[in-house]
Design a protein around this motif. Sequence first.
Motif, PDB file in Angstrom:
ATOM      1  N   LYS A   1       0.559  -1.372  -0.004  1.00  0.00           N
ATOM      2  CA  LYS A   1      -0.234   0.192   0.021  1.00  0.00           C
ATOM      3  C   LYS A   1       1.319   1.271  -0.202  1.00  0.00           C
ATOM      4  O   LYS A   1       0.500   2.047  -0.601  1.00  0.00           O
ATOM      5  CB  LYS A   1      -0.924  -0.044   1.393  1.00  0.00           C
TER       6      LYS A   1
ATOM      7  N   ASN B   1       3.913   1.601  -1.134  1.00  0.00           N
ATOM      8  CA  ASN B   1       4.475   2.005  -2.209  1.00  0.00           C
ATOM      9  C   ASN B   1       3.373   2.317  -3.583  1.00  0.00           C
ATOM     10  O   ASN B   1       3.905   3.476  -4.332  1.00  0.00           O
ATOM     11  CB  ASN B   1       4.532   0.450  -2.966  1.00  0.00           C
ATOM     12  N   GLY B   2       2.556   1.831  -3.267  1.00  0.00           N
ATOM     13  CA  GLY B   2       0.938   2.496  -4.373  1.00  0.00           C
ATOM     14  C   GLY B   2       1.357   3.915  -3.914  1.00  0.00           C
ATOM     15  O   GLY B   2       0.517   5.215  -4.884  1.00  0.00           O
ATOM     16  N   GLU B   3       0.887   4.477  -2.981  1.00  0.00           N
ATOM     17  CA  GLU B   3       1.040   5.703  -2.184  1.00  0.00           C
ATOM     18  C   GLU B   3       2.470   6.594  -2.839  1.00  0.00           C
ATOM     19  O   GLU B   3       1.926   7.688  -3.274  1.00  0.00           O
ATOM     20  CB  GLU B   3       0.968   6.053  -0.131  1.00  0.00           C
TER      21      GLU B   3
ATOM     22  N   LYS C   1       1.743   7.883  -6.448  1.00  0.00           N
ATOM     23  CA  LYS C   1       1.354   8.567  -6.796  1.00  0.00           C
ATOM     24  C   LYS C   1       1.461   9.894  -6.666  1.00  0.00           C
ATOM     25  O   LYS C   1       1.243  11.007  -7.280  1.00  0.00           O
ATOM     26  CB  LYS C   1      -0.445   8.492  -5.960  1.00  0.00           C
TER      27      LYS C   1
END
Length: 103
Positions: free
Chosen positions: A55, A57-59, A62
Amino acid sequence: NVIGTLWARGEQLHKGFNAHAERLGIPASFRGAGPVGQLAFSHPDPKINGGLFLKFNGEVLKRGVIIYSVCYTNFSHSEADIDETVAAMGDALEAMKKDGAFG
């Protein structure tokens, strides 16, 4: 001084991220040597640490930052680059906390 710069940028990254995690009460930190530190979550329920890392990594993605479990600084990273990365990491942690990712 290439070696000295690698260590300095790594320590800057580690200290900056760790300060955000501590400020937010989030169980995460950089560990290891400055130029090759490992970013890890240490939630009391170890089964969710992998999911927290994904999570995170995804944030940060972005926010324009790509990370790995071991984060290598390089000679081309300026102090400003690391400051920008640390800010993105702090924003990502704040978003995760707001979403209730840490329970």
